[in-house]
Write an enzyme that holds these catalytic residues in place. Sequence first.
Site: not given
Length: 288
Positions: A133, A129-131
Amino acid sequence: MEYNFILPENFIEQPVSDLLEKTWFIPRKQRHFLRMKKHCLVNNKLINENQLVHAGDKITLIFDNEDFSNLSLKFGSANLADILYEDEHLIVVNKPEGMKTHGNTADELALQNHVAAAINQEVFVVHRLDQATSGAVLFAKNQFVLPILGKMFEENKIHREYLALVKGHFSENQFTIDRAIGQNRHDKNKRILSAKGQKAVTHVEIIKKFTDKTLVKCTLDTGRTHQIRVHLSSLNHPIIGDALYGQKSQERMMLHAGKIIIPHPFENKILEISAISTSFLDILNKTK
């Protein structure tokens, strides 16, 4: 390590060689070791790789230190790992916003390191997951199951549901965004819609409308970098708090991976695991 499996009732009979290569995606090197070391048993007996296996058969695989190289992962802080589900082969963890899924260097601590500390063993990244998110992240607990879970992601057998609070309102209650995504040549940190990019499909469902914002549920058929963020911003409905594709905000980016659905690779069951973010809910509850 020794792993024992009972093939499920719906298992389609096949040679052991196909089970190892085509069903379980065990790499060639490890299949070679299993064969040469006689570390693959069916119903506790040595077999040849052309033997058919059936539902109810017991499969035993034995791996030693030579079969897989060590990851040499630095352990983080166990208390930072919010474990949602764990069994012998996989683990699902609730990632907070602002934490990376994995570090970019050997010394950088991230969620992967904290999970390893919590269970006192290395874990392997299946997806990220993106940082900014939050939400459910799946890790493999051994290198045997890692390619199996990776292939399941590629074939869209593992499903993820996201919640996003976005700017504005939509004219439809349900719709699908099928637009390829590629690298932004002018900014390596960004992605853009591109006909020459990778196929990207996002299904969007309206959950709740606010005065000037909308809560949506997004499900993915593909897992491209920044997929939901790019798709929603391309419709002029950027995610609230997304500084990269929308506007800067003092609050977190309002994207949360709320559920992951996994057909268990070795057991005849479906894992449906939900993740809650208090920071996401706090902001949502204040939205009018």
